[in-house]
Write a protein that holds these residues in place. Structure first.
Motif, PDB file in Angstrom:
ATOM      1  N   ALA A  94     -20.358   9.234  58.913  1.00  0.00           N
ATOM      2  CA  ALA A  94     -20.053   9.616  60.290  1.00  0.00           C
ATOM      3  C   ALA A  94     -20.852  10.835  60.737  1.00  0.00           C
ATOM      4  CB  ALA A  94     -18.548   9.889  60.436  1.00  0.00           C
ATOM      5  N   PHE A  95     -21.295  11.666  59.794  1.00  0.00           N
ATOM      6  CA  PHE A  95     -22.073  12.845  60.185  1.00  0.00           C
ATOM      7  C   PHE A  95     -23.447  12.439  60.722  1.00  0.00           C
ATOM      8  CE2 PHE A  95     -24.918  16.437  58.838  1.00  0.00           C
ATOM      9  CZ  PHE A  95     -24.538  17.288  59.861  1.00  0.00           C
ATOM     10  N   GLY A  96     -24.057  11.409  60.143  1.00  0.00           N
ATOM     11  CA  GLY A  96     -25.319  10.924  60.691  1.00  0.00           C
ATOM     12  C   GLY A  96     -25.152  10.435  62.109  1.00  0.00           C
ATOM     13  N   LEU A  97     -24.068   9.698  62.371  1.00  0.00           N
ATOM     14  CA  LEU A  97     -23.794   9.247  63.729  1.00  0.00           C
ATOM     15  C   LEU A  97     -23.490  10.431  64.643  1.00  0.00           C
ATOM     16  CD1 LEU A  97     -21.530   6.223  62.764  1.00  0.00           C
ATOM     17  CD2 LEU A  97     -23.845   6.096  63.674  1.00  0.00           C
ATOM     18  N   ARG A  98     -22.803  11.454  64.112  1.00  0.00           N
ATOM     19  CA  ARG A  98     -22.485  12.641  64.893  1.00  0.00           C
ATOM     20  C   ARG A  98     -23.768  13.338  65.372  1.00  0.00           C
ATOM     21  NH1 ARG A  98     -18.862  13.709  67.916  1.00  0.00           N
ATOM     22  NH2 ARG A  98     -20.679  14.003  69.252  1.00  0.00           N
ATOM     23  N   GLN A  99     -24.763  13.418  64.527  1.00  0.00           N
ATOM     24  CA  GLN A  99     -26.017  14.048  64.929  1.00  0.00           C
ATOM     25  C   GLN A  99     -26.695  13.262  66.049  1.00  0.00           C
ATOM     26  OE1 GLN A  99     -28.462  15.734  61.516  1.00  0.00           O
ATOM     27  NE2 GLN A  99     -27.059  14.438  60.369  1.00  0.00           N
TER      28      GLN A  99
ATOM     29  N   MET B 269     -28.933  19.382  62.974  1.00  0.00           N
ATOM     30  CA  MET B 269     -30.125  18.847  62.333  1.00  0.00           C
ATOM     31  C   MET B 269     -30.799  19.860  61.417  1.00  0.00           C
ATOM     32  SD  MET B 269     -31.830  16.712  65.478  1.00  0.00           S
ATOM     33  CE  MET B 269     -33.256  16.301  64.485  1.00  0.00           C
ATOM     34  N   LEU B 270     -30.354  21.113  61.443  1.00  0.00           N
ATOM     35  CA  LEU B 270     -31.010  22.148  60.649  1.00  0.00           C
ATOM     36  C   LEU B 270     -30.888  21.869  59.161  1.00  0.00           C
ATOM     37  CD1 LEU B 270     -29.915  25.368  62.568  1.00  0.00           C
ATOM     38  CD2 LEU B 270     -31.988  24.000  62.860  1.00  0.00           C
ATOM     39  N   SER B 271     -29.733  21.376  58.735  1.00  0.00           N
ATOM     40  CA  SER B 271     -29.529  21.132  57.309  1.00  0.00           C
ATOM     41  C   SER B 271     -30.504  20.098  56.777  1.00  0.00           C
ATOM     42  CB  SER B 271     -28.087  20.681  57.061  1.00  0.00           C
ATOM     43  OG  SER B 271     -27.813  19.482  57.783  1.00  0.00           O
ATOM     44  N   GLY B 272     -30.842  19.087  57.593  1.00  0.00           N
ATOM     45  CA  GLY B 272     -31.796  18.081  57.154  1.00  0.00           C
ATOM     46  C   GLY B 272     -33.179  18.654  56.941  1.00  0.00           C
ATOM     47  N   PHE B 273     -33.597  19.571  57.824  1.00  0.00           N
ATOM     48  CA  PHE B 273     -34.907  20.187  57.667  1.00  0.00           C
ATOM     49  C   PHE B 273     -34.937  21.081  56.438  1.00  0.00           C
ATOM     50  CE2 PHE B 273     -37.873  23.678  58.480  1.00  0.00           C
ATOM     51  CZ  PHE B 273     -39.039  22.974  58.746  1.00  0.00           C
TER      52      PHE B 273
ATOM     53  N   HIS C  81     -30.940   3.367  69.885  1.00  0.00           N
ATOM     54  CA  HIS C  81     -31.579   2.375  69.012  1.00  0.00           C
ATOM     55  C   HIS C  81     -31.239   2.645  67.546  1.00  0.00           C
ATOM     56  CE1 HIS C  81     -33.538   0.562  72.326  1.00  0.00           C
ATOM     57  NE2 HIS C  81     -34.491   1.465  72.492  1.00  0.00           N
ATOM     58  N   GLU C  82     -31.252   3.921  67.139  1.00  0.00           N
ATOM     59  CA  GLU C  82     -30.917   4.243  65.751  1.00  0.00           C
ATOM     60  C   GLU C  82     -29.443   3.974  65.456  1.00  0.00           C
ATOM     61  OE1 GLU C  82     -32.884   5.020  63.240  1.00  0.00           O
ATOM     62  OE2 GLU C  82     -34.595   4.788  64.589  1.00  0.00           O
ATOM     63  N   ILE C  83     -28.563   4.286  66.413  1.00  0.00           N
ATOM     64  CA  ILE C  83     -27.151   3.971  66.248  1.00  0.00           C
ATOM     65  C   ILE C  83     -26.955   2.469  66.116  1.00  0.00           C
ATOM     66  CG2 ILE C  83     -24.920   3.993  67.442  1.00  0.00           C
ATOM     67  CD1 ILE C  83     -25.661   6.723  68.567  1.00  0.00           C
ATOM     68  N   HIS C  84     -27.686   1.719  66.909  1.00  0.00           N
ATOM     69  CA  HIS C  84     -27.634   0.250  66.823  1.00  0.00           C
ATOM     70  C   HIS C  84     -28.055  -0.213  65.428  1.00  0.00           C
ATOM     71  CE1 HIS C  84     -29.003  -3.831  68.715  1.00  0.00           C
ATOM     72  NE2 HIS C  84     -28.094  -3.973  67.762  1.00  0.00           N
ATOM     73  N   ARG C  85     -29.104   0.374  64.889  1.00  0.00           N
ATOM     74  CA  ARG C  85     -29.584  -0.006  63.557  1.00  0.00           C
ATOM     75  C   ARG C  85     -28.540   0.298  62.487  1.00  0.00           C
ATOM     76  NH1 ARG C  85     -33.591   2.271  59.556  1.00  0.00           N
ATOM     77  NH2 ARG C  85     -33.608   4.215  60.740  1.00  0.00           N
ATOM     78  N   ILE C  86     -27.879   1.428  62.617  1.00  0.00           N
ATOM     79  CA  ILE C  86     -26.871   1.808  61.623  1.00  0.00           C
ATOM     80  C   ILE C  86     -25.678   0.864  61.670  1.00  0.00           C
ATOM     81  CG2 ILE C  86     -25.253   3.622  60.932  1.00  0.00           C
ATOM     82  CD1 ILE C  86     -27.336   5.642  62.082  1.00  0.00           C
ATOM     83  N   PHE C  87     -25.154   0.615  62.863  1.00  0.00           N
ATOM     84  CA  PHE C  87     -23.985  -0.263  62.973  1.00  0.00           C
ATOM     85  C   PHE C  87     -24.344  -1.718  62.707  1.00  0.00           C
ATOM     86  CE2 PHE C  87     -21.901   3.210  65.437  1.00  0.00           C
ATOM     87  CZ  PHE C  87     -20.745   3.284  64.663  1.00  0.00           C
ATOM     88  N   ARG C  88     -25.604  -2.085  62.894  1.00  0.00           N
ATOM     89  CA  ARG C  88     -26.029  -3.458  62.573  1.00  0.00           C
ATOM     90  C   ARG C  88     -25.801  -3.751  61.095  1.00  0.00           C
ATOM     91  NH1 ARG C  88     -27.864  -8.227  62.461  1.00  0.00           N
ATOM     92  NH2 ARG C  88     -28.935  -9.181  64.191  1.00  0.00           N
TER      93      ARG C  88
ATOM     94  N   GLU D 197     -35.670   9.839  61.219  1.00  0.00           N
ATOM     95  CA  GLU D 197     -35.307  10.358  59.897  1.00  0.00           C
ATOM     96  C   GLU D 197     -33.792  10.398  59.719  1.00  0.00           C
ATOM     97  OE1 GLU D 197     -36.126  14.301  57.093  1.00  0.00           O
ATOM     98  OE2 GLU D 197     -37.178  14.034  58.996  1.00  0.00           O
ATOM     99  N   ILE D 198     -33.071  10.781  60.765  1.00  0.00           N
ATOM    100  CA  ILE D 198     -31.608  10.754  60.690  1.00  0.00           C
ATOM    101  C   ILE D 198     -31.116   9.336  60.472  1.00  0.00           C
ATOM    102  CG2 ILE D 198     -29.480  11.191  61.966  1.00  0.00           C
ATOM    103  CD1 ILE D 198     -30.906  13.438  63.407  1.00  0.00           C
ATOM    104  N   GLY D 199     -31.709   8.386  61.193  1.00  0.00           N
ATOM    105  CA  GLY D 199     -31.321   6.996  61.021  1.00  0.00           C
ATOM    106  C   GLY D 199     -31.604   6.484  59.620  1.00  0.00           C
ATOM    107  N   ASP D 200     -32.763   6.832  59.075  1.00  0.00           N
ATOM    108  CA  ASP D 200     -33.109   6.395  57.718  1.00  0.00           C
ATOM    109  C   ASP D 200     -32.119   6.939  56.688  1.00  0.00           C
ATOM    110  OD1 ASP D 200     -35.286   5.065  58.743  1.00  0.00           O
ATOM    111  OD2 ASP D 200     -36.716   6.654  58.290  1.00  0.00           O
TER     112      ASP D 200
END
Length: 411
Positions: free
Chosen positions: A279-284, A83-87, A308-315, A163-166
């Motif tokens: 896949a990197f977002g899901l990996r985090q 998650m460091l790269s996102g910050f 919940h965020e994984i559910h939103r992504i795969f939805r 934020e990762i999910g978004d």
């Protein structure tokens, strides 16, 4: 060029340096009456103001840098090191460091142009330049408040996960088209080599995670040289120096310039990034779940938020059309054959890893079952078998994702 953390601060420092050099020179050509509305103090007051601004901004810049290091350490230890790269990509964080360093450089540069003549009791004060330094201080205060808000938000696990999910959903919407009645998932040209076709292999010239591929550049080169490029690596894979990267199918011979152009079409970093790598977002998110369900942390609520965020992504992903591995030019001739990330494999790997760590939890199994039931109801026809396979993985009827292959290869 704007991806590294230092790019925005470096640009701010350069702009501030240029302003500090040229703005006082422009003021020398203006009359005093023109600048009556700006800083009205004398040379001593100007020096004191600029010196105070310079010392204060560099002190706060050091404080900002220290806070950033502390937050990075907390994020890495509590959530996931990935998650460091996102910050660090956050533009508010970069701009805060940039405006403080820029104001410091600007003040030191302008103070060189403040001078007095003791004999005639006259001198020169760059009044507009000093006034601009004061405006920059106000900007520093605004960015510092925004930085504190980002810091507080980053330390809240719900905000970090959301934020990762978004970011992942936004990337998925950019890469994968939504299925509609007018588009057939099996449409598009195909290509396969014939035995004995001439080809030339290109090896990787660096090591790291493949984070980005410039398909447009490869397509242009292949069309210009009447060649076909088959990419052996997928975005997100770790490549080593000397490993086969791609093959060029044509009758010619690659020159050094051709090899340099091909290598410049592949971006390899030490860590994966959310440029073309869904896949990197899901990996985090899965990393956060694994850490939250560990005996040392034991935080099932955080794991639930990540599910919940994984559910939103795969939805969203189960309603899209996976990109064809064949990329054709305007005449319909296949020029690039690549390996797009398989949504089915991503779903299977995520479910298998959550199953490995979360079956003994009181909260996780029900959430995953609800997610899979909802995905089955929302999935397009060509993803139904993949969702059912994921349900079998969760129920323990299969050995795991190692034995799984995409169910919808025709897409």
């Amino acid at each position: 060029m704007w991806s590294p953390f230092w790019s925005v601060p470096a640009a701010c420092v350069l702009i501030s340096l240029l302003l500090g050099l040229f703005l006082p020179s422009l003021e020398k050509n203006l009359s005093e009456s023109t600048l009556d509305f700006v800083f009205a103090g004398g040379p001593d007051a100007a020096r004191e103001v600029l010196g105070t601004i310079a010392s204060a901004t560099i002190s706060v810049a050091g404080l900002t840098f220290s806070i950033t290091l502390v937050v990075l350490q907390l994020v890495a230890s509590q959530f996931s090191p990935r998650m460091l790269s996102g910050f660090l990509r956050n533009r508010v964080v970069q701009a805060t460091m940039g405006i403080f360093l820029g104001t410091f450089i600007y003040s030191l540069t302008v103070i060189r142009n403040v001078w007095t003549n003791d004999e005639e009791l006259t001198g020169f004060v760059p009044r507009a330049s000093v006034s601009l330094a004061f405006i920059l201080v106000l900007g520093c205060l605004g960015f510092f408040l925004a930085f504190i808000r980002i810091i507080m938000g980053s330390m809240r696990v719900a905000n970090a996960i959301s934020e990762i999910g978004d970011e992942t959903v936004a990337l998925a919407k950019r890469l994968y088209p939504i299925e509609d009645a007018e588009v057939d998932p099996s449409m598009g040209p195909g290509w396969s080599p014939s035995p004995g076709d001439p080809r030339e292999s290109v090896e990787a010239n660096g090591h790291g995670a493949l984070v980005w591929i410039n398909y447009r550049r490869l397509m242009t080169w292949a069309e210009r040289n009447d060649a076909i490029i088959t990419i052996d690596r997928s975005v997100g894979e770790f490549v080593l120096t000397g490993q086969p990267l791609l093959r060029v199918w044509w009758d010619g011979e690659l020159s050094d310039a051709d090899i340099r152009l091909i290598h410049s079409s592949f971006e390899v970093h030490t860590e994966r990034e959310l440029h073309q790598d869904v896949a990197f977002g899901l990996r985090q998110l899965v990393d956060i779940i694994d850490r939250a369900l560990s005996a040392s942390v034991n935080d099932p609520a955080t794991a639930a938020q990540s599910i919940h965020e994984i559910h939103r992504i795969f939805r969203h992903l189960v309603t899209v059309i996976e990109p064809s591995p064949y990329m054709a030019d305007d005449d319909g001739n296949v020029r690039v054959v690549h390996k797009p990330q398989s949504i089915s494999e991503m779903l299977h790997e995520v479910v298998a890893e959550i199953h490995y760590y979360g079956t003994d939890s009181a909260l996780v199994p029900k959430l995953v079952e609800n997610m899979l039931d909802d995905l089955e109801a929302a999935a397009a026809d060509h993803f139904q078998s993949a969702v059912k396979h994921a349900q079998e993985i969760w129920e323990g009827k299969t050995e795991g994702p190692d034995t799984i292959r995409p169910e919808n290869s025709e897409a």
